[in-house]
Design a protein around this motif. Sequence first.
Motif, PDB file in Angstrom:
ATOM      1  N   SER A 144       0.826  -1.205   0.000  1.00 14.36           N
ATOM      2  CA  SER A 144       0.000   0.000   0.000  1.00 14.36           C
ATOM      3  C   SER A 144       0.860   1.255   0.000  1.00 14.36           C
ATOM      4  CB  SER A 144      -0.930  -0.001   1.220  1.00 14.36           C
ATOM      5  OG  SER A 144      -1.632   1.221   1.320  1.00 14.36           O
ATOM      6  N   ALA A 145       1.852   1.286   0.876  1.00 10.86           N
ATOM      7  CA  ALA A 145       2.731   2.453   0.946  1.00 10.86           C
ATOM      8  C   ALA A 145       3.493   2.634  -0.361  1.00 10.86           C
ATOM      9  CB  ALA A 145       3.695   2.303   2.114  1.00 10.86           C
ATOM     10  N   THR A 146       3.977   1.535  -0.931  1.00 11.08           N
ATOM     11  CA  THR A 146       4.742   1.621  -2.180  1.00 11.08           C
ATOM     12  C   THR A 146       3.886   2.185  -3.298  1.00 11.08           C
ATOM     13  OG1 THR A 146       6.128  -0.256  -1.526  1.00 11.08           O
ATOM     14  CG2 THR A 146       6.066   0.288  -3.866  1.00 11.08           C
ATOM     15  N   GLU A 147       2.639   1.765  -3.373  1.00  8.49           N
ATOM     16  CA  GLU A 147       1.742   2.301  -4.404  1.00  8.49           C
ATOM     17  C   GLU A 147       1.581   3.810  -4.256  1.00  8.49           C
ATOM     18  OE1 GLU A 147      -1.763   0.036  -3.714  1.00  8.49           O
ATOM     19  OE2 GLU A 147      -0.994  -1.789  -4.704  1.00  8.49           O
ATOM     20  N   GLN A 148       1.498   4.267  -3.018  1.00 12.85           N
ATOM     21  CA  GLN A 148       1.345   5.707  -2.784  1.00 12.85           C
ATOM     22  C   GLN A 148       2.627   6.472  -3.124  1.00 12.85           C
ATOM     23  OE1 GLN A 148      -0.933   6.615   0.995  1.00 12.85           O
ATOM     24  NE2 GLN A 148      -0.743   4.387   1.209  1.00 12.85           N
ATOM     25  N   TYR A 149       3.791   5.892  -2.803  1.00 10.06           N
ATOM     26  CA  TYR A 149       5.047   6.547  -3.174  1.00 10.06           C
ATOM     27  C   TYR A 149       5.197   6.586  -4.698  1.00 10.06           C
ATOM     28  CZ  TYR A 149       6.488   6.406   1.727  1.00 10.06           C
ATOM     29  OH  TYR A 149       6.553   6.598   3.083  1.00 10.06           O
ATOM     30  N   ALA A 150       4.728   5.535  -5.360  1.00  9.25           N
ATOM     31  CA  ALA A 150       4.783   5.505  -6.832  1.00  9.25           C
ATOM     32  C   ALA A 150       3.926   6.627  -7.420  1.00  9.25           C
ATOM     33  CB  ALA A 150       4.307   4.146  -7.345  1.00  9.25           C
ATOM     34  N   LYS A 151       2.808   6.886  -6.795  1.00  9.25           N
ATOM     35  CA  LYS A 151       1.923   7.962  -7.274  1.00  9.25           C
ATOM     36  C   LYS A 151       2.600   9.323  -7.130  1.00  9.25           C
ATOM     37  CE  LYS A 151      -2.728   9.852  -6.744  1.00  9.25           C
ATOM     38  NZ  LYS A 151      -4.013   9.779  -5.997  1.00  9.25           N
ATOM     39  N   ILE A 152       3.284   9.531  -6.005  1.00 12.02           N
ATOM     40  CA  ILE A 152       4.013  10.795  -5.815  1.00 12.02           C
ATOM     41  C   ILE A 152       5.034  10.977  -6.930  1.00 12.02           C
ATOM     42  CG2 ILE A 152       5.673  12.003  -4.345  1.00 12.02           C
ATOM     43  CD1 ILE A 152       4.362  10.724  -1.930  1.00 12.02           C
ATOM     44  N   ALA A 153       5.801   9.918  -7.198  1.00 15.86           N
ATOM     45  CA  ALA A 153       6.838   9.998  -8.233  1.00 15.86           C
ATOM     46  C   ALA A 153       6.224  10.299  -9.598  1.00 15.86           C
ATOM     47  CB  ALA A 153       7.622   8.690  -8.278  1.00 15.86           C
ATOM     48  N   ALA A 154       5.141   9.613  -9.902  1.00 12.95           N
ATOM     49  CA  ALA A 154       4.510   9.809 -11.208  1.00 12.95           C
ATOM     50  C   ALA A 154       3.996  11.243 -11.363  1.00 12.95           C
ATOM     51  CB  ALA A 154       3.369   8.808 -11.382  1.00 12.95           C
ATOM     52  N   GLU A 155       3.345  11.754 -10.332  1.00 13.86           N
ATOM     53  CA  GLU A 155       2.787  13.104 -10.401  1.00 13.86           C
ATOM     54  C   GLU A 155       3.878  14.172 -10.489  1.00 13.86           C
ATOM     55  OE1 GLU A 155       0.235  13.333  -7.011  1.00 13.86           O
ATOM     56  OE2 GLU A 155      -1.415  12.271  -7.991  1.00 13.86           O
ATOM     57  N   ALA A 156       5.041  13.869  -9.901  1.00 14.02           N
ATOM     58  CA  ALA A 156       6.150  14.822  -9.935  1.00 14.02           C
ATOM     59  C   ALA A 156       7.053  14.619 -11.146  1.00 14.02           C
ATOM     60  CB  ALA A 156       6.970  14.710  -8.651  1.00 14.02           C
ATOM     61  N   GLY A 157       6.756  13.585 -11.964  1.00 20.01           N
ATOM     62  CA  GLY A 157       7.570  13.301 -13.139  1.00 20.01           C
ATOM     63  C   GLY A 157       8.947  12.764 -12.786  1.00 20.01           C
ATOM     64  N   LEU A 158       9.016  12.009 -11.700  1.00 23.18           N
ATOM     65  CA  LEU A 158      10.292  11.484 -11.214  1.00 23.18           C
ATOM     66  C   LEU A 158      10.380   9.981 -11.414  1.00 23.18           C
ATOM     67  CD1 LEU A 158      10.501  13.370  -7.784  1.00 23.18           C
ATOM     68  CD2 LEU A 158      11.682  13.966  -9.912  1.00 23.18           C
ATOM     69  N   ASP A 159      11.577   9.495 -11.633  1.00 18.24           N
ATOM     70  CA  ASP A 159      11.829   8.061 -11.571  1.00 18.24           C
ATOM     71  C   ASP A 159      11.668   7.635 -10.111  1.00 18.24           C
ATOM     72  OD1 ASP A 159      13.387   5.567 -12.874  1.00 18.24           O
ATOM     73  OD2 ASP A 159      14.162   5.947 -10.863  1.00 18.24           O
ATOM     74  N   MET A 160      10.870   6.592  -9.871  1.00 19.21           N
ATOM     75  CA  MET A 160      10.549   6.224  -8.498  1.00 19.21           C
ATOM     76  C   MET A 160      11.788   5.813  -7.702  1.00 19.21           C
ATOM     77  SD  MET A 160       7.877   3.395  -7.069  1.00 19.21           S
ATOM     78  CE  MET A 160       7.530   3.255  -5.315  1.00 19.21           C
ATOM     79  N   ALA A 161      12.673   5.029  -8.326  1.00 21.38           N
ATOM     80  CA  ALA A 161      13.877   4.594  -7.625  1.00 21.38           C
ATOM     81  C   ALA A 161      14.748   5.789  -7.280  1.00 21.38           C
ATOM     82  CB  ALA A 161      14.650   3.593  -8.472  1.00 21.38           C
ATOM     83  N   GLN A 162      14.910   6.710  -8.212  1.00 24.52           N
ATOM     84  CA  GLN A 162      15.733   7.884  -7.934  1.00 24.52           C
ATOM     85  C   GLN A 162      15.112   8.756  -6.840  1.00 24.52           C
ATOM     86  OE1 GLN A 162      16.617   9.975 -11.584  1.00 24.52           O
ATOM     87  NE2 GLN A 162      18.242   8.544 -12.126  1.00 24.52           N
TER      88      GLN A 162
END
Length: 346
Positions: A272-290
């Motif tokens: 659940s937390a990972t999905e939410q962090y992925a959403k933050i990255a996507a909305e900010a246009g960031l690579d999630m790992a970076q």
Amino acid sequence: MQYQTLPQLDEKVSKICLGTMTWGQQNTQDDAHAQMDMALSEGVNFWDTAEMYPSPPDKDKQGDTERFMGTWFSKTKQRDKVILASKMSPMSFLRDGKSRYTAEHISAAIDDNLQRLQTDYIDIYQLHWPERQANFFGQRGYNEDMAAQPLEDLTPFLETIKALNDEIKKGRIRAYGLSNDTAWGLMRYLWEADKNGLIAPITVQNPYSLLNRLYEVNMAEISHRENVGLLAYSPLGFGVLSGKYLDGKRPEGARLTKYDRFERYVNEQAKSATEQYAKIAAEAGLDMAQMSLAFVNSRSFVTSNIIGATNTEQLKSNIDSIDLTLDSDVLDAIEAIHTRQPNPSP
């Protein structure tokens, strides 16, 4: 690359550290050599290994990671360009199954480390995990079984500290650190060293990531007050924070696909937390790992962020996280998730 100055050694080490524990399991010697070539070319001068690697531990492959590194040192003659960290392990199949942090076993372990690494010194020598039972390797809390273990059954802290100080005097190691230890353990080492006028540990290597920020609870203040920096391992939660396991995916050859012992990184709360962090990255246009690595890089108590990769493309991308500064909106969004779902992967 950014650099931090290590206490005692007065050496500048890269904020990104090359992690190596897949070498020998998921990576060949050629793969390992390619990663070392790339890391050094990108300014990553801090490398971490262990006598127990590759991981998961395997009696038939034990020590291969250090051997791969040793053949690279022999081939390139560039040992002097690397700040090298390694570890010894207690309570394992090593040293006839009797491995402890005694003077005898520390000396024997370093003999073997140096032989495999084809070097005559190690910059930071780490105690891979405590002899005593404690809450590490995915154990969230301290329990009654741990409390019932008498310290008298274990190697005295002072014997271990003296042995490591002796190795520093011999020049076989330059400094030492802890790993997978607790606030009590770290403070006990610091207290014993100070009380006896001996050299104290300068680093502690513990897990730290968006999915596990337990270090902040009581260890971060010790890092700040006592000048013992964190070498953060598993900053991507065994790859989970790259997003490659989202939606139940199990990529072929990936670590969690191959080894189910690390399932704590994909429990329901972690998913659940990972999905939410992925959403933050996507909305900010960031690579999630970076994004995930940049968060770890930004913490003031982190001396170096230990990244591992199974190929040079991953490695380059992870190293490039050093150039990413997260803005306040991203940091606020990360903090909001952490408040709702703190530390799902201890």
